[in-house]
Design a protein around this motif. Structure first.
Motif, PDB file in Angstrom:
ATOM      1  N   GLU A  13      58.748  29.876  -2.241  1.00 12.93           N
ATOM      2  CA  GLU A  13      59.217  29.010  -1.137  1.00 12.93           C
ATOM      3  C   GLU A  13      58.360  29.192   0.104  1.00 12.93           C
ATOM      4  O   GLU A  13      58.867  29.345   1.223  1.00 12.93           O
ATOM      5  CB  GLU A  13      60.692  29.283  -0.836  1.00 12.93           C
ATOM      6  N   ILE A  14      57.044  29.187  -0.110  1.00 14.42           N
ATOM      7  CA  ILE A  14      56.089  29.283   0.991  1.00 14.42           C
ATOM      8  C   ILE A  14      55.394  27.935   1.134  1.00 14.42           C
ATOM      9  O   ILE A  14      54.870  27.404   0.148  1.00 14.42           O
ATOM     10  CB  ILE A  14      55.045  30.385   0.721  1.00 14.42           C
ATOM     11  N   PRO A  15      55.379  27.332   2.309  1.00 12.48           N
ATOM     12  CA  PRO A  15      54.714  26.032   2.495  1.00 12.48           C
ATOM     13  C   PRO A  15      53.242  26.095   2.106  1.00 12.48           C
ATOM     14  O   PRO A  15      52.556  27.088   2.385  1.00 12.48           O
ATOM     15  CB  PRO A  15      54.878  25.756   3.988  1.00 12.48           C
ATOM     16  N   LEU A  16      52.761  25.037   1.456  1.00 18.81           N
ATOM     17  CA  LEU A  16      51.366  24.958   0.999  1.00 18.81           C
ATOM     18  C   LEU A  16      50.650  23.803   1.696  1.00 18.81           C
ATOM     19  O   LEU A  16      51.061  22.648   1.595  1.00 18.81           O
ATOM     20  CB  LEU A  16      51.315  24.746  -0.518  1.00 18.81           C
TER      21      LEU A  16
ATOM     22  N   ALA B  28      52.983  15.747  -4.827  1.00 23.18           N
ATOM     23  CA  ALA B  28      54.435  15.839  -4.791  1.00 23.18           C
ATOM     24  C   ALA B  28      54.917  17.195  -4.287  1.00 23.18           C
ATOM     25  O   ALA B  28      55.949  17.281  -3.598  1.00 23.18           O
ATOM     26  CB  ALA B  28      55.003  15.578  -6.187  1.00 23.18           C
ATOM     27  N   ARG B  29      54.178  18.255  -4.604  1.00 24.24           N
ATOM     28  CA  ARG B  29      54.641  19.605  -4.287  1.00 24.24           C
ATOM     29  C   ARG B  29      54.063  20.162  -2.987  1.00 24.24           C
ATOM     30  O   ARG B  29      54.663  21.057  -2.386  1.00 24.24           O
ATOM     31  CB  ARG B  29      54.292  20.557  -5.436  1.00 24.24           C
ATOM     32  N   GLY B  30      52.889  19.680  -2.585  1.00 28.00           N
ATOM     33  CA  GLY B  30      52.281  20.199  -1.362  1.00 28.00           C
ATOM     34  C   GLY B  30      53.049  19.782  -0.127  1.00 28.00           C
ATOM     35  O   GLY B  30      53.698  18.729  -0.104  1.00 28.00           O
TER      36      GLY B  30
ATOM     37  N   PRO C 175      53.621  35.523   3.689  1.00 22.11           N
ATOM     38  CA  PRO C 175      53.008  34.774   4.797  1.00 22.11           C
ATOM     39  C   PRO C 175      53.889  33.613   5.229  1.00 22.11           C
ATOM     40  O   PRO C 175      54.746  33.140   4.463  1.00 22.11           O
ATOM     41  CB  PRO C 175      51.703  34.272   4.177  1.00 22.11           C
ATOM     42  N   ALA C 176      53.658  33.150   6.443  1.00 21.12           N
ATOM     43  CA  ALA C 176      54.420  31.992   6.936  1.00 21.12           C
ATOM     44  C   ALA C 176      54.039  30.743   6.164  1.00 21.12           C
ATOM     45  O   ALA C 176      54.865  29.855   5.955  1.00 21.12           O
ATOM     46  CB  ALA C 176      54.167  31.800   8.423  1.00 21.12           C
TER      47      ALA C 176
ATOM     48  N   LEU D 281      51.809  37.372  -2.798  1.00 22.49           N
ATOM     49  CA  LEU D 281      52.725  36.494  -2.075  1.00 22.49           C
ATOM     50  C   LEU D 281      54.064  37.183  -1.844  1.00 22.49           C
ATOM     51  O   LEU D 281      54.671  37.052  -0.769  1.00 22.49           O
ATOM     52  CB  LEU D 281      52.929  35.191  -2.846  1.00 22.49           C
ATOM     53  N   LYS D 282      54.528  37.926  -2.832  1.00 20.54           N
ATOM     54  CA  LYS D 282      55.805  38.621  -2.699  1.00 20.54           C
ATOM     55  C   LYS D 282      55.740  39.703  -1.632  1.00 20.54           C
ATOM     56  O   LYS D 282      56.652  39.836  -0.803  1.00 20.54           O
ATOM     57  CB  LYS D 282      56.196  39.241  -4.040  1.00 20.54           C
TER      58      LYS D 282
END
Length: 371
Positions: free
Chosen positions: A109-112, A139-141, A87-88, A82-83
């Motif tokens: 801080e990558i949207p999931l 809550a997090r997605g 990715p967008a 990820l680092k």
């Protein structure tokens, strides 16, 4: 002309992909406005011509990540990927795999985005700890995708925010399906799938036995494997219909497409299993409708969203062997305009279940998230 650089979408699944997960492969392989990259613990299938990030199989890095995997810790390989990749967005497939990436997605801080498919909505929440985990994922997605309207209602009941759930139906590459207008004799019946309780194969075998008792000669060919295979074979022999029920084991999709040309009916007797496991919308139904094979299915989960009784196929109640027997008897005796029903089924698939529509709807979701 300058090269257009597409934003990367990282598709995650622990095993990328199982051979039966063609419904995921069709999305990944047909992106238009995003560049797909796959992240996984182990490589399985559908990875040709795809940028793949898989945990190394050997060496110290393999040992470290294997230890993290088996202790349910974040994998250092995932963190590093990820680092470096940045990715967008991340698109995780199945709720249980999405949960594994919630912490890392938030860290970077990558949207999931999470896609749900069936057992991860019906059976998994009943297992210890998963309702709590799903509350965290909800809550997090950033966004959630359900494969059917029925599944969206299930997710809402589990606490996922309704206004953050999109329904995106499966998509078929219809260019690969050759429709057969003239079906074989209606006593040629097929079933496809894993031999597990929710598939309801037992009830189909009982219906075939009933047809044999009244002098008909149905031939049921079953393609698939699973833990119930031997007991189903034994059951067929006990009913005295061993010559009418044939088990072919697992077959690749090419063989299944060939089998459609030799059968007139696709039987899908799905039911809710004792552990609560349910179908989503079996991909085999959509493939049969695209091929011109008549679908006879149980009124289960989201199946009625595609199979409309006596319009695009036939429905019977779950576990209703007598109702299934009666339906098959009337079909075999020529009581229905089957060609009209088959054409209606094809028209519905073309309108609602094309891969082009699926990819466009998913990428529109990506646009709204990345914006």
């Amino acid at each position: 002309m300058p090269e257009i650089i597409l934003q990367k979408v990282l598709h995650y699944k622990t095993n990328f992909l199982n051979p039966s997960e063609t419904f995921i492969a069709r999305l990944v392989q047909n992106h238009v406005r995003y560049k797909p990259v796959a992240l996984c613990y182990r490589e399985r299938a559908f990875t040709e011509k795809l940028e793949l990030c898989a945990v190394p199989k050997n060496g110290l890095e393999s040992w470290i990540n294997t230890a993290a995997f088996h202790t349910n810790m974040p994998l250092p390989f995932y963190d590093k990927t990820l680092k470096n990749l940045q990715p967008a967005l991340i698109h995780a497939h199945f709720g249980y795999d999405a949960y594994k990436l919630t912490g890392l997605a938030n860290k970077h801080e990558i949207p999931l985005i999470t896609s749900f498919y069936g057992s991860d909505v019906s059976r998994l929440p009943s297992e210890f700890g998963w309702k709590r985990r799903y509350k965290k994922l909800a809550a997090r997605g950033d966004h959630f995708i359900a494969a059917t309207d029925f599944m969206k209602s299930q997710l809402t009941a589990l606490g996922f925010p309704r206004n953050n759930i999109s329904v995106v139906r499966f998509g078929l590459d219809l260019k690969k399906f050759q429709y057969h207008e003239n079906s074989p004799a209606p006593q040629k019946i097929m079933m496809v799938g894993r031999m597990v309780e929710k598939k309801g194969f037992k009830y189909a075998i009982e219906a075939v036995s009933n047809l044999c008792k009244i002098g008909m000669n149905p031939q049921l060919n079953i393609y698939g494997y699973g833990p119930l295979e031997q007991s189903l074979k034994k059951y067929s022999e006990q009913l005295g219909i061993g010559r009418s029920v044939h088990f072919h084991g697992y077959q690749p999709i090419e063989k299944i497409m060939e089998a459609h040309n030799q059968h007139s009916i696709m039987l899908v007797p799905s039911t809710t299993a004792s552990d609560g496991d349910m179908e989503g919308l079996p991909n085999t139904i959509l493939e049969a409708m695209a091929k011109g094979t008549l679908v006879v299915a149980s009124n289960h989960a989201a199946i009625p969203e595609a199979v409309i009784d006596q319009e695009t196929g036939f429905l019977f109640d779950e576990k209703d062997v007598d109702g299934l027997t009666k339906t098959l008897k009337l079909i075999i005796e020529g009581e229905y305009d089957l060609n009209n029903i088959q054409r209606n089924a094809l028209a519905l698939v073309e309108k609602q279940y094309s891969v082009t529509r699926m990819v466009e709807e998913v990428e529109n979701i990506y646009d709204s998230i990345t914006a």
